[in-house]
Design a protein around this motif. Structure first.
Motif, PDB file in Angstrom:
ATOM      1  N   VAL A   7     -10.977  -4.862  -7.795  1.00  0.00           N
ATOM      2  CA  VAL A   7     -10.528  -5.667  -6.660  1.00  0.00           C
ATOM      3  C   VAL A   7      -9.025  -5.523  -6.459  1.00  0.00           C
ATOM      4  CG1 VAL A   7     -10.313  -8.016  -5.772  1.00  0.00           C
ATOM      5  CG2 VAL A   7     -12.441  -7.294  -6.873  1.00  0.00           C
ATOM      6  N   SER A   8      -8.264  -5.586  -7.561  1.00  0.00           N
ATOM      7  CA  SER A   8      -6.811  -5.427  -7.444  1.00  0.00           C
ATOM      8  C   SER A   8      -6.450  -4.022  -6.975  1.00  0.00           C
ATOM      9  CB  SER A   8      -6.142  -5.711  -8.790  1.00  0.00           C
ATOM     10  OG  SER A   8      -6.637  -4.840  -9.793  1.00  0.00           O
ATOM     11  N   VAL A   9      -7.220  -3.022  -7.415  1.00  0.00           N
ATOM     12  CA  VAL A   9      -6.993  -1.650  -6.957  1.00  0.00           C
ATOM     13  C   VAL A   9      -7.283  -1.535  -5.471  1.00  0.00           C
ATOM     14  CG1 VAL A   9      -7.662   0.762  -7.267  1.00  0.00           C
ATOM     15  CG2 VAL A   9      -7.523  -0.752  -9.244  1.00  0.00           C
ATOM     16  N   ALA A  10      -8.316  -2.233  -5.005  1.00  0.00           N
ATOM     17  CA  ALA A  10      -8.658  -2.203  -3.582  1.00  0.00           C
ATOM     18  C   ALA A  10      -7.531  -2.782  -2.734  1.00  0.00           C
ATOM     19  CB  ALA A  10      -9.959  -2.978  -3.352  1.00  0.00           C
ATOM     20  N   LYS A  11      -6.916  -3.877  -3.214  1.00  0.00           N
ATOM     21  CA  LYS A  11      -5.791  -4.459  -2.474  1.00  0.00           C
ATOM     22  C   LYS A  11      -4.607  -3.490  -2.462  1.00  0.00           C
ATOM     23  CE  LYS A  11      -7.078  -9.214  -3.668  1.00  0.00           C
ATOM     24  NZ  LYS A  11      -6.675 -10.455  -4.381  1.00  0.00           N
ATOM     25  N   LEU A  12      -4.386  -2.831  -3.603  1.00  0.00           N
ATOM     26  CA  LEU A  12      -3.301  -1.846  -3.664  1.00  0.00           C
ATOM     27  C   LEU A  12      -3.559  -0.692  -2.708  1.00  0.00           C
ATOM     28  CD1 LEU A  12      -0.741  -0.700  -5.054  1.00  0.00           C
ATOM     29  CD2 LEU A  12      -2.258   0.325  -6.749  1.00  0.00           C
ATOM     30  N   ALA A  13      -4.826  -0.259  -2.625  1.00  0.00           N
ATOM     31  CA  ALA A  13      -5.170   0.867  -1.755  1.00  0.00           C
ATOM     32  C   ALA A  13      -4.837   0.566  -0.304  1.00  0.00           C
ATOM     33  CB  ALA A  13      -6.661   1.192  -1.897  1.00  0.00           C
ATOM     34  N   LEU A  14      -5.050  -0.676   0.091  1.00  0.00           N
ATOM     35  CA  LEU A  14      -4.752  -1.044   1.474  1.00  0.00           C
ATOM     36  C   LEU A  14      -3.255  -1.121   1.703  1.00  0.00           C
ATOM     37  CD1 LEU A  14      -5.988  -1.819   4.176  1.00  0.00           C
ATOM     38  CD2 LEU A  14      -6.042  -4.195   3.406  1.00  0.00           C
ATOM     39  N   GLY A  15      -2.522  -1.638   0.730  1.00  0.00           N
ATOM     40  CA  GLY A  15      -1.090  -1.821   0.914  1.00  0.00           C
ATOM     41  C   GLY A  15      -0.308  -0.516   0.937  1.00  0.00           C
ATOM     42  N   VAL A  16      -0.669   0.425   0.053  1.00  0.00           N
ATOM     43  CA  VAL A  16       0.133   1.650  -0.052  1.00  0.00           C
ATOM     44  C   VAL A  16      -0.054   2.563   1.155  1.00  0.00           C
ATOM     45  CG1 VAL A  16       0.119   1.615  -2.557  1.00  0.00           C
ATOM     46  CG2 VAL A  16      -1.680   2.856  -1.345  1.00  0.00           C
ATOM     47  N   HIS A  17      -1.084   2.330   1.961  1.00  0.00           N
ATOM     48  CA  HIS A  17      -1.285   3.204   3.112  1.00  0.00           C
ATOM     49  C   HIS A  17      -0.597   2.693   4.386  1.00  0.00           C
ATOM     50  CE1 HIS A  17      -4.436   5.047   0.611  1.00  0.00           C
ATOM     51  NE2 HIS A  17      -4.179   6.114   1.330  1.00  0.00           N
ATOM     52  N   LEU A  18       0.100   1.582   4.277  1.00  0.00           N
ATOM     53  CA  LEU A  18       0.859   1.106   5.435  1.00  0.00           C
ATOM     54  C   LEU A  18       1.973   2.078   5.820  1.00  0.00           C
ATOM     55  CD1 LEU A  18       1.077  -2.728   4.650  1.00  0.00           C
ATOM     56  CD2 LEU A  18      -0.354  -1.590   6.360  1.00  0.00           C
ATOM     57  N   PRO A  19       2.798   2.561   4.877  1.00  0.00           N
ATOM     58  CA  PRO A  19       3.813   3.556   5.281  1.00  0.00           C
ATOM     59  C   PRO A  19       3.194   4.875   5.727  1.00  0.00           C
ATOM     60  CG  PRO A  19       3.825   3.243   2.892  1.00  0.00           C
ATOM     61  CD  PRO A  19       2.966   2.172   3.452  1.00  0.00           C
ATOM     62  N   VAL A  20       2.049   5.250   5.149  1.00  0.00           N
ATOM     63  CA  VAL A  20       1.380   6.477   5.584  1.00  0.00           C
ATOM     64  C   VAL A  20       0.934   6.345   7.034  1.00  0.00           C
ATOM     65  CG1 VAL A  20      -0.504   8.080   5.117  1.00  0.00           C
ATOM     66  CG2 VAL A  20       0.627   6.923   3.232  1.00  0.00           C
ATOM     67  N   ALA A  21       0.438   5.153   7.395  1.00  0.00           N
ATOM     68  CA  ALA A  21       0.013   4.927   8.779  1.00  0.00           C
ATOM     69  C   ALA A  21       1.181   5.084   9.742  1.00  0.00           C
ATOM     70  CB  ALA A  21      -0.617   3.534   8.904  1.00  0.00           C
ATOM     71  N   LEU A  22       2.343   4.586   9.348  1.00  0.00           N
ATOM     72  CA  LEU A  22       3.531   4.720  10.205  1.00  0.00           C
ATOM     73  C   LEU A  22       3.906   6.187  10.386  1.00  0.00           C
ATOM     74  CD1 LEU A  22       5.906   3.464  11.735  1.00  0.00           C
ATOM     75  CD2 LEU A  22       7.124   3.302   9.548  1.00  0.00           C
ATOM     76  N   VAL A  23       3.920   6.937   9.285  1.00  0.00           N
ATOM     77  CA  VAL A  23       4.293   8.356   9.358  1.00  0.00           C
ATOM     78  C   VAL A  23       3.283   9.129  10.196  1.00  0.00           C
ATOM     79  CG1 VAL A  23       4.579  10.457   7.996  1.00  0.00           C
ATOM     80  CG2 VAL A  23       5.544   8.309   7.175  1.00  0.00           C
ATOM     81  N   GLU A  24       2.005   8.901   9.959  1.00  0.00           N
ATOM     82  CA  GLU A  24       0.994   9.648  10.712  1.00  0.00           C
ATOM     83  C   GLU A  24       0.968   9.258  12.182  1.00  0.00           C
ATOM     84  OE1 GLU A  24      -2.699  10.775   9.476  1.00  0.00           O
ATOM     85  OE2 GLU A  24      -2.242  10.958   7.345  1.00  0.00           O
ATOM     86  N   GLY A  25       1.296   8.008  12.488  1.00  0.00           N
ATOM     87  CA  GLY A  25       1.393   7.623  13.893  1.00  0.00           C
ATOM     88  C   GLY A  25       2.478   8.404  14.609  1.00  0.00           C
ATOM     89  N   ILE A  26       3.625   8.568  13.943  1.00  0.00           N
ATOM     90  CA  ILE A  26       4.727   9.341  14.538  1.00  0.00           C
ATOM     91  C   ILE A  26       4.322  10.807  14.685  1.00  0.00           C
ATOM     92  CG2 ILE A  26       7.091  10.133  14.160  1.00  0.00           C
ATOM     93  CD1 ILE A  26       7.606   7.466  12.727  1.00  0.00           C
TER      94      ILE A  26
END
Length: 346
Positions: A157-176
């Motif tokens: 469960v804690s890994v799942a929360k981490l998985a969601l959080g660490v992809h926030l900067p990736v989403a920003l980069v891929e959006g650009i």
């Protein structure tokens, strides 16, 4: 983003295949021959992009490009991700065959959704909406990944929360990236742009995010050194020692990626499992009965970063497979059309 075999329960992996297999079959049936070259180029771009590993906190992230693939290929982007992930599982052991269905849904599912939406709402293929879709596709992949890991048990469960959080900067980069690529598409042919993207990704000085581990028998016990192929230590990963099916010891790696565990008694062979974030996993075995008795004069192996050469042979093999498959499909279609022309002429 790649979930290894053995992390998810069998029913979750089987459900992933039950959804992915019909999707792949339908995509193959609806694949136009004229789209094969573009699909091959984008599959190669996806194949290489996910080899770019960026350490982030206790884990690592990589580009996905599922939003961009969905905009350029439409719903057929799902097939491109299936081919790329299959090659990565076979060539580099990223993910696994049994978990391939879930991994395809995690990364290819959002690509399918973006492709379906962009085909029905043409305005979404403009730079700004496309950039938003590119970022949203990564976030949806993060949600899918977190959901899959949460089904693996309370320990994830804690890994799942981490998985969601660490992809926030990736989403920003891929959006650009997605917005800029769509903007450039107004001035360049798609094939030229994707080829340029491949030339940019191929020499990238990055390594894949497979988790590796070395195990040693020392006077103090079992020493485990966990690391990524670029030499980055795998910090705060869970290390478990099994004797048969019985768990006998457990610890976490320190900032150098090292864990020291007691040597189990009456155990001829130990199995050491390193469980990293986002489903990364490494399994090693260590013979204990036949191992020579250590003496205080024997120093422990010095810790230090490990670094493997970039897997050029595997990358080129994967690209050759992708383009070779595209060539076979085109040759088959050309032969079929020539036969149709010959029969119509008669």
């Amino acid at each position: 983003m790649h979930i290894a075999d053995g992390v998810l329960p069998a029913w979750v992996s089987a459900t992933g295949w039950a959804v992915t297999a019909p999707g792949v079959a339908l995509s193959l049936r609806k694949l136009p021959a004229e789209e094969v070259p573009r699909m091959a180029l984008l599959t190669a771009a996806v194949f290489l992009a996910s080899l770019i590993h960026v350490p982030l906190g206790p884990t690592s992230v990589h580009l996905i490009l599922n939003g961009l693939a969905g905009i350029l290929l439409g719903p057929l982007a799902f097939l491109a991700f299936f081919v790329a992930l299959t090659l990565q599982a076979l060539l580099f052991q990223f993910g696994g065959i049994f978990s391939l269905g879930v991994n395809t849904l995690v990364m290819g599912g959002p690509a399918f959704l973006v492709g379906w939406l962009s085909r029905r709402v043409p305005g979404l293929r403009k730079p700004l909406p496309a950039g938003l879709l590119g970022g949203a596709a990564v976030l949806v992949s993060g949600v899918f990944l977190a959901l899959a890991l949460s089904l693996a048990g309370e320990g994830f469960v804690s890994v799942a929360k981490l998985a969601l959080g660490v992809h926030l900067p990736v989403a920003l980069v891929e959006g650009i990236i997605t917005g800029l690529v769509v903007l450039l598409l107004q001035r360049l042919r798609p094939e030229i742009l994707v080829a340029l993207l491949l030339l940019f990704l191929l020499p990238a000085p990055s390594q894949a995010h497979r988790l590796d581990a070395d195990v040693f028998l020392t006077p103090q016990g079992i020493r485990v050194e966990a690391y990524f192929p670029d030499g980055t230590p795998a910090r705060d990963d869970l290390v478990t020692v099994y004797c048969g099916d019985q768990k006998v010891a457990q610890a976490r790696t320190d900032q150098q990626g090292v864990a020291l565990l007691p040597r189990p008694r009456n155990c001829p062979q130990a199995r050491i499992v390193v469980s990293g974030a986002l489903g990364h996993r490494a399994v090693r075995t260590l013979k204990l009965a036949s191992a020579p008795s250590p003496t205080p004069s024997q120093p422990a192996p010095p810790p230090g970063p490990k670094k493997e050469p970039f897997p050029w042979r595997g990358v080129l093999s994967g690209l050759g497979f992708i383009f070779g498959l595209a060539g076979l499909i085109l040759a088959w279609d050309t032969r079929r059309r020539l036969k149709d022309l010959a029969s119509s002429g008669n």
